[in-house]
Enzyme design. Structure first.
Site, PDB file in Angstrom:
ATOM      1  N   GLY A 157      68.468  62.515  28.945  1.00  0.00           N
ATOM      2  CA  GLY A 157      67.632  62.413  27.764  1.00  0.00           C
ATOM      3  C   GLY A 157      66.794  63.661  27.573  1.00  0.00           C
ATOM      4  O   GLY A 157      66.722  64.522  28.449  1.00  0.00           O
ATOM      5  N   GLU A 158      66.191  63.713  26.427  1.00  0.00           N
ATOM      6  CA  GLU A 158      65.310  64.830  26.127  1.00  0.00           C
ATOM      7  C   GLU A 158      63.976  64.280  25.691  1.00  0.00           C
ATOM      8  O   GLU A 158      63.905  63.370  24.892  1.00  0.00           O
ATOM      9  CB  GLU A 158      65.882  65.677  24.988  1.00  0.00           C
ATOM     10  CG  GLU A 158      66.789  66.762  25.457  1.00  0.00           C
ATOM     11  CD  GLU A 158      67.122  67.728  24.346  1.00  0.00           C
ATOM     12  OE1 GLU A 158      68.325  67.840  24.046  1.00  0.00           O
ATOM     13  OE2 GLU A 158      66.206  68.322  23.778  1.00  0.00           O
ATOM     14  N   MET A 175      58.604  67.186  26.748  1.00  0.00           N
ATOM     15  CA  MET A 175      58.350  68.218  27.741  1.00  0.00           C
ATOM     16  C   MET A 175      59.596  68.919  28.209  1.00  0.00           C
ATOM     17  O   MET A 175      59.547  70.051  28.644  1.00  0.00           O
ATOM     18  CB  MET A 175      57.674  67.588  28.951  1.00  0.00           C
ATOM     19  CG  MET A 175      56.266  68.046  29.176  1.00  0.00           C
ATOM     20  SD  MET A 175      55.819  67.826  30.879  1.00  0.00           S
ATOM     21  CE  MET A 175      54.961  66.290  30.783  1.00  0.00           C
ATOM     22  N   ASP A 228      48.813  61.771  31.637  1.00  0.00           N
ATOM     23  CA  ASP A 228      49.736  61.741  30.500  1.00  0.00           C
ATOM     24  C   ASP A 228      50.492  60.427  30.479  1.00  0.00           C
ATOM     25  O   ASP A 228      51.712  60.404  30.299  1.00  0.00           O
ATOM     26  CB  ASP A 228      50.691  62.938  30.605  1.00  0.00           C
ATOM     27  CG  ASP A 228      51.472  63.156  29.310  1.00  0.00           C
ATOM     28  OD1 ASP A 228      52.502  63.843  29.364  1.00  0.00           O
ATOM     29  OD2 ASP A 228      51.057  62.620  28.280  1.00  0.00           O
TER      30      ASP A 228
END
Lengths: 189, 873
Positions: B91-92, B95, B206
């Site tokens: 996946g993308e 970040m 985060d």
């Protein structure tokens, strides 16, 4: 923030400039193919950005460009490595088969930069000042008079030392590129 | 080739290069003798010189353009990174990209994340590697382990982590469509993982749904712990940019993160709050468009409202009482102000469990809601700088945020008020370049002066006006402008009394604030009265005002301390300290508490305890604010004072000077804090006999203090006292006496006759008399001093010195027996408590020798003389 003296401070400044240059390079070029971006303009932009930051505040523009030249060199070297088509045994390289590389000399340019980089290392071993000269001129866009101020020598010395450094680097680069015709060579008399 | 060789080659090259071709060869032969290699080297250079060098002549522009194409990450086909072979793209994210990989040596599948756009300079790559090792320590079933990390040659960092399958938390929850109870149970598991990491001092920074995967069995896996920290540039505090925040998804970022302020475990708690809210209601608490900075919306709707509206069938899942608790819990995790939020994930877990088990929560519904967010405008580049500056001024200097109360009437009024506040705040920053935010030179005081007038324009909303006045008044006070603070604080108090009634918590806080102002003005009776009133209201108030109550106790402690009632002050402050969070959860309030307590201990002469408490306060302040903050300066002053009294002048000067640098930079040159610093340095310069320097500093300090205070003031008194001492040292006895008498007048007027400082003034006058050989006068004054000091702080250094001096005045009158009664105990104390080279100790030995001479006990006299000879100068 208090900047420490000496080595630490230089490292901080270098890191700062390096990352800024990298950001700028990526940011600008992402939008425009074949933009009018050169190392000199990048350094200039980085200066505008960083001039008021506490680490840089004490530095004169000339010295900033000195640091930026060093950082720019590193940025280009890193970029060149990234683009390099050479498969290396270390296994850490990313191999690229990306077709959309601009320019015809896609393979030679990274190699040229890497060759220059290692030749510069060699030069710095026999003459630190000349290496600084070349670095400043190449990566920082400093001209003869600025280099003279930076290195605390006369302009005549700068000119003279540039000439011999140029020749020496040429020899080295030719050797490391293994005699492959990277770019067109023309002999002039 | 080496350096020397190169020099030689160069010289020949330079000489030959401009010669015409025909002459070159012979010249070369002549210069090179029969060194063949030298000749070859030079000729090689000459040859290259003749050629055009495309790269070296044209410069790098073309080459740079070619290599600087940081375009899309090249597609990877059968890649190898170290021992890991990449298999497929998983996946993308924002970040970077994640690949599935396997270890070629020992097998097993892992996930590799490559972080693009996260270029680290070579120096930082090293640091990055080291920091990853600490992250690898996190060993918890719900946390995706980090096995390895590194950086590619071009600087792209990569991580190898435990491969986890599952859906992002919120997606999973949407699909599951379970009960609220189920939701809370999963949430607790997430919180537990976060708590585990916190207990290892790792903050995620985060947290967001894509970082929390849930698999089919409902197991939770948290990813990317601590990575955000490695990647944010260290300078994001100083020139925050939107790109710096790119790494964070804004929606889950806590207000203090956006403002570039200190980040703590509570920051993760905020993100957890957003996640819970999103799971419960299907929406984010603040409506965000990607790319904008969120505004903390004062009308964040309560989850219960949203749930019941959107999914009425859920109404049965939770009892009516529990809805309230659910809201309280969710909203408390989302509090913009850190002090009101759950301080730790653990606290949050406890309340969720309480809710699940039908027990009452520890949290109470927030009585006041705060927002700083309204001061941020949309779509302005300078936005984050604005916010950062405001938080710095409002949040850091005075530890407050501006409070806005919730709208009571329709949304219309809300909107109008919003506009007014925005305009008000913008008007504060008028004059600065709006695009870039205010210049850093714009002093806080100038900003406030503008704000002060703007506040009047808020007349239609008395409650808000009172809030503004209270905040501004506090800021002015902290900045030393007492005259401007006074009307604001008084007005705020009156307005609040009128609107809210005398037993309201806000009124109490105003009373305390005004009390503290009175203290600084030296009106101690009124100060104590006000603070006590406020304190008792808060003590009997709801538990939500615990923080305010603790603060009021600290205020009372400081007033009592100023009145010299050290024992009582100590008790009050210790009570307050029990209410404060400690160690890692310690807040600025804790530090302030500790500092006050340390002061009391100092005046009682308990230097060890004082030092310990000061150091603890120092650590807290340093953690919260860094080392350039006035709170730190104050502690440094305290530590300096301790060292001075112990006689370690070099150490104390170091502390004081450092404190002065900080103070002057922060407050400016005409602030009472600066003056206090100057005084402290001057004091111990005079101990070191650098009187001229001390004088200069003191007169500067005196000017400032007189200017700030007007009338009678305790601080002016201190400075006068110091000047008196210097005059005394310079044998200007009349001037000294005048200074000391003036000091006494000021102290008497502000602190009352029984205060130990009056004793000091008497003691000093006594010293003048002593030197003028008016021993009767000296004795009289010293007795006054001794009487007071023995009553308030019997075993302190000051009391002992007073006895010593009384002894000397008696000695000079040849009343040896009486003198012995004073000097001997003094000596016995000094020998145990001060440095060997201490002047007072020497004096005591000298005096005892003389006394025993007078009493014809020559052995004892000789004994003390011997000690005197042996002691270091």
């Amino acid at each position: 923030m208090i900047s420490a003296e000496g080595r630490d401070s230089f490292d901080e400044q270098f890191s700062l400039v390096y990352e800024e240059l990298r950001r700028l390079a990526a940011g600008v070029l992402r939008g425009e193919q074949n933009g009018r971006v050169t190392p000199t303009t990048l350094v200039h932009e980085a200066w505008l950005k960083l001039a008021h930051s506490p680490e840089i505040a004490e530095t004169s523009p000339l010295h900033f460009r000195r640091i930026a030249a060093r950082a720019m060199r590193q940025v280009l070297v890193d970029a060149a490595r990234r683009r390099n088509a050479t498969r290396r045994g270390s296994g850490e390289m990313l191999v690229t088969f990306d077709e959309s590389v601009p320019g015809m000399n896609a393979i030679s340019e990274p190699r040229d930069i890497l060759a220059l980089d290692s030749a510069l290392d060699g030069l710095s071993r026999i003459s630190a000042r000349q290496a600084k000269l070349v670095e400043g001129r190449f990566f920082g866009g400093l001209d003869v008079s600025e280099l003279a101020v930076l290195l605390e020598v006369s302009e005549a010395t700068v000119a003279r030392e540039w000439r011999s450094a140029r020749a020496w680097l040429a020899v080295e680069i030719r050797r490391s590129l293994g005699g492959e015709p990277g770019m067109a060579e023309v002999e002039t008399h | 080739m080496d350096e020397a060789r190169w020099q030689a080659v160069q010289e020949i090259f330079s000489s030959a290069v401009d010669l015409p071709m025909e002459e070159q060869s012979s010249a070369l032969l002549a210069m090179c003798w029969d060194d063949q290699t030298l000749l070859t080297d030079v000729m090689e250079l000459l040859q290259e010189d003749r050629r055009s060098q495309p790269l070296l002549d044209a410069g790098l522009d073309q080459a740079a353009r070619a290599v600087l194409d940081f375009g899309p990450l090249p597609s990877l086909i059968t890649k190898q990174i170290g021992p890991y072979r990449l298999l497929r793209l998983l996946g993308e994210g924002g970040m970077g990209v994640v690949y599935l990989a396997e270890r070629t040596d020992i097998g097993g599948q892992v996930a590799i994340k490559l972080l693009r756009d996260a270029w680290l300079s070579p120096m930082r790559r090293q640091r990055f590697r080291i920091e990853q090792l600490t992250l690898a320590q996190l060993n918890h079933p719900s946390i995706s382990r980090i096995y390895n990390s590194g950086a590619l040659e071009d600087g792209t960092p990569w991580f190898v982590m435990e491969y986890a399958e599952g859906l992002p938390l919120t997606e999973y929850w949407k699909k599951q469509n379970g009960t609220i109870r189920d939701c809370l149970e999963i949430f607790v598991r997430v919180c537990e993982a976060v708590q585990y990491a916190h207990s290892h001092a790792i903050i995620h920074r985060d947290l967001k749904p894509s970082n929390i995967l849930v698999n089919e069995s409902g197991d939770v896996k948290l990813l990317d712990f601590g990575i955000a920290k490695q990647l944010s540039t260290d300078d994001s505090k100083d020139h925050p940019t939107i790109t710096g925040l790119r790494l964070m998804t804004l929606a889950y970022a806590a207000p203090e993160q956006l403002a570039g302020g200190a980040v703590g475990v509570y920051t993760d708690v905020y993100a957890l709050g957003v996640l819970l809210y999103e799971m419960l209601t299907g929406r984010l608490p603040h409506r965000i468009q990607e790319g904008e900075i969120p505004e903390a919306d004062p009308v964040t709707e309560k989850p219960s409202v949203l749930i019941r509206r959107a999914a009425p069938e859920r109404r049965a899942q939770v009892s009516r009482a529990e809805w309230g608790d659910l809201d309280t819990l969710a909203m408390k995790a989302l509090e913009p102000e850190v002090g009101s939020r759950y301080a730790t994930a653990d606290a949050l877990i406890r309340d969720v469990n309480a809710l699940l088990e039908g027990r009452p929560l520890e949290a109470r519904p927030a009585k006041w809601s705060y927002t700083v967010g309204k001061f941020m405008r949309r779509n302005r580049r300078g936005l984050v700088v604005l916010a950062a500056t405001l938080v710095v001024i409002v949040g850091t200097i005075v530890f407050y945020t501006v409070r806005l109360t919730k709208a009571r009437n329709a949304a219309l009024r809300e909107a109008a008020r919003t506009l007014r506040i925005q305009q008000f705040t913008e008007s504060l920053f008028d004059g600065g370049d709006k695009e870039a935010g205010p210049t850093l030179e714009l002093r806080a005081v100038e900003l406030l002066d503008r704000g002060r007038h703007e506040v009047e324009g808020l007349g239609s909303d008395p409650e808000m006006k009172a809030d503004m006045q209270a905040t501004l008044g506090d800021i002015y006070q902290k900045l030393g402008k007492l005259d401007r603070a006074e009307p604001l604080l008084i007005s705020a108090l009156q307005e609040r009394r009128q609107m809210l009634g005398s037993s309201d918590g806000k009124v109490a806080e105003s009373e305390v604030a005004l009390g503290l102002l009175r203290k600084e003005q030296g009106h101690l009776d009124e100060a104590e009265r006000l603070v006590r009133e406020g304190m008792s209201t808060l003590r009997d108030g709801p538990a939500a005002s615990r923080v305010a109550y603790a603060r009021s106790l600290v205020a009372l402690g400081s007033v009592l301390e100023m009145r010299g009632k050290y024992e009582e002050a100590k008790l009050v402050l210790e009570t307050a300290l029990k209410l404060q969070p400690r160690s890692r959860e310690a807040t600025a309030d804790t530090a302030e508490n500790l500092a006050e307590l340390a002061n009391v201990q100092f005046y009682k002469g308990a230097y060890e305890l004082s030092e310990t408490d000061n150091r603890e306060a120092f650590d807290i302040y340093r953690r919260l604010y860094g080392e350039e903050h006035p709170a730190v300066a104050q502690i440094l002053n305290n530590l300096g004072a301790i060292e001075t009294n112990r006689g370690n002048y070099v150490a104390s000067e170091g502390y004081y000077r450092h404190a002065l640098t900080i103070t002057e930079a922060w407050y400016g040159a005409d602030h009472p804090e600066t003056a206090a610093n100057l005084t402290a340095i001057a004091q111990q310069l005079s101990y070191e006999k650098r009187d001229a320097e001390a004088m200069v500093l003191l007169q500067r300090a005196l000017v400032i203090q007189k200017h700030v205070n007007g009338g009678m003031s305790a601080t002016v008194a201190s400075t006068l006292n110091q000047l008196g001492l210097l005059a005394y040292n310079a044998k200007q006895y009349d001037a000294a006496r005048s200074y000391f008498t003036q000091a006494m007048d000021h102290w008497r007027a502000t602190l009352g006759d029984q205060h130990p400082f009056i004793a000091i003034a008497y003691s000093n006058i006594g010293s003048v008399c002593l030197d003028q050989k008016d021993y009767v006068c000296a004795e009289r004054n010293y007795r006054e001093a001794v009487r007071r000091l023995d009553a308030s702080s019997k075993d302190s250094l000051n009391a002992v010195i007073a006895h010593l001096k009384l002894g000397r005045s008696l000695l000079r009158q040849n009343r040896f027996k009486d003198a012995e009664g004073e000097t001997l105990p003094a000596y016995q104390y000094l020998v145990k408590h001060v440095a060997a080279d201490n002047g007072f100790l020497r004096a005591s030995r000298k005096d005892l020798a003389a006394i025993y001479d007078g009493l014809h006990r020559s052995d004892q006299a000789a004994h003390y003389r011997a000690e005197l000879r042996a002691s270091p100068i």
